[in-house]
Design an enzyme around this catalytic site. Sequence first.
Site, mmCIF file in Angstrom:
data_model
loop_
_atom_site.group_PDB
_atom_site.id
_atom_site.type_symbol
_atom_site.label_atom_id
_atom_site.label_comp_id
_atom_site.label_asym_id
_atom_site.label_seq_id
_atom_site.Cartn_x
_atom_site.Cartn_y
_atom_site.Cartn_z
ATOM 1 C CD GLU A 213 -2.805 -1.355 2.380
ATOM 2 O OE1 GLU A 213 -2.793 -0.460 3.248
ATOM 3 O OE2 GLU A 213 -3.526 -2.365 2.471
ATOM 4 C CD GLU A 321 -4.396 -8.067 1.602
ATOM 5 O OE1 GLU A 321 -5.317 -7.395 2.109
ATOM 6 O OE2 GLU A 321 -3.200 -7.745 1.710
HETATM 7 O O1 9MR Z 1 -7.126 -8.651 8.399
HETATM 8 C C1 9MR Z 1 -6.228 -7.812 9.082
HETATM 9 C C2 9MR Z 1 -6.815 -7.391 10.422
HETATM 10 O O2 9MR Z 1 -6.934 -8.505 11.275
HETATM 11 C C3 9MR Z 1 -5.954 -6.318 11.050
HETATM 12 O O3 9MR Z 1 -6.593 -5.843 12.214
HETATM 13 C C4 9MR Z 1 -5.727 -5.184 10.072
HETATM 14 C C5 9MR Z 1 -4.861 -4.098 10.667
HETATM 15 O O4 9MR Z 1 -4.761 -3.019 9.812
HETATM 16 O O5 9MR Z 1 -5.123 -5.687 8.902
HETATM 17 C C6 9MR Z 1 -5.938 -6.592 8.217
HETATM 18 O O6 9MR Z 1 -5.326 -7.027 7.027
HETATM 19 C C7 9MR Z 1 -5.098 -6.021 6.049
HETATM 20 C C8 9MR Z 1 -3.868 -6.428 5.263
HETATM 21 O O7 9MR Z 1 -2.789 -6.622 6.132
HETATM 22 C C9 9MR Z 1 -3.523 -5.390 4.217
HETATM 23 N N1 9MR Z 1 -4.635 -5.104 3.355
HETATM 24 C C10 9MR Z 1 -5.893 -4.796 4.028
HETATM 25 C C11 9MR Z 1 -6.237 -5.914 5.021
HETATM 26 C C12 9MR Z 1 -7.582 -5.643 5.647
HETATM 27 O O8 9MR Z 1 -7.548 -4.480 6.404
#
Ligand code: 9MR
Length: 414
Positions: A213, A321
């Site tokens: 990102e 994802e």
């Molecule tokens: O699924 C993840 C969640 O459990 C965490 O709290 C969060 C923290 O920002 O991150 C989520 O995963 C993210 C991923 O690492 C990057 N792309 C977006 C995903 C969903 O937010």
Amino acid sequence: MFPFRKSPAFILSAIILTAVILVLALNKSGETVEAPVTAKIDESPASEKPDPGTEPAKQSAEVNSPSVQTDIPSLADTFKEEFFIGAALEPGQTSGLSAELMKKQVNMVVAENAMKPASIQPIEGQFQWEQADRIVAFAKANGMAVRFHTLVWHNQVPDWFFLDADGKPMVDETDAKKREANKKLLLGRLDAHIRAIVGRYKEDIQYWDVVNEVIEPADPDGMRNSNWYKITGTDYIETAFRAARDAGGPGIKLYINDYGTDDPRKRDRLYALVKEMLDKGVPIDGVGHQTHISIYSPAILNIIDSMKKFKELGLDNQITELDMSLYNWNDRTDFGDQVPEEILRKQAERYKELFEALKSNKGLVSAVVFWGIADDHTWLSTFPVERTEAPLLFDKKLQAKPAFWAIADPSKLD
Ligand code: 9MR
């Protein structure tokens, strides 16, 4: 009464015959009525011998206890000639029903949180490997590939990375010389973080999200205005890829990962960055397209077109994802207990359209990874608000949804 005299031998034979008939008759009634219960009791260890009176209740409890479906197709097998099928997981999901479902359905896993900088190096120099190791061990034991997520991110990164030698936030520094020293310090920390991790897992993990990102079209220059960018410009991206390649060698594949890559503005900024990096010899192998989509948008064609652009640049694409929200992006309503059937149907049709597009563009992606395995565990159930969500292929009880069949065997959808 009898017209002939009975000899002792005759009487003895009659007695024996009657006895045999009686024994046979008794055995027969034992077989039909009692044998099954007797056999069942005899097979159980003494301590587990059931009380015949409670047996029917026990049997119905067994039937209702949660389990995963073993008599349905495996997605990993269905797509094995085309791409990996993956799922994100937490370390706790390496055992129990989620693990069983993953063993049946996927051949790739990614850590949902356990490999992010804050999880692995919360304090400088103190690496926490245990949770990440559990996921790697689970994948190994089950012959699954692993994606690493993620070496660099602006979220879930501990503050210590961005504190100067005096413990002050680097972003506040105004002195040019000190800013230069801070940049060096930060890039050195990043380099060390990456070398330690890649060095440890290079034999076990083949696909790596190096940066996550970094593009934000609304920020200056289209680059996300994170601490990384404020302190180093785009140098952190270059440092990260070079360190990963150096520590991991040519055998590992390095990705730049982002969401919304179907959006032409974001896609084009990402494309320009990747091209600029490749021209400088920065070792980028592919683009990770997160693909957090909804049942309403974006158009599948936009997703495919974006990936085609990067493929033309000689890069691999992975869907990293994937999930599909039931709600429009600006909608905050909640279906509550009952998700309408037509909504799940719409979801199935969209999933089908996506997978058909991927199948008809062979070689466009090397992996399709879902952000979770079943609706019992999804980040969307608390984002953007807490509510019922069901973005994956299996429901909260880990049973196949219409969306599963849409992908695994569309003929099963009427
Ligand atoms: O699924 C993840 C969640 O459990 C965490 O709290 C969060 C923290 O920002 O991150 C989520 O995963 C993210 C991923 O690492 C990057 N792309 C977006 C995903 C969903 O937010």
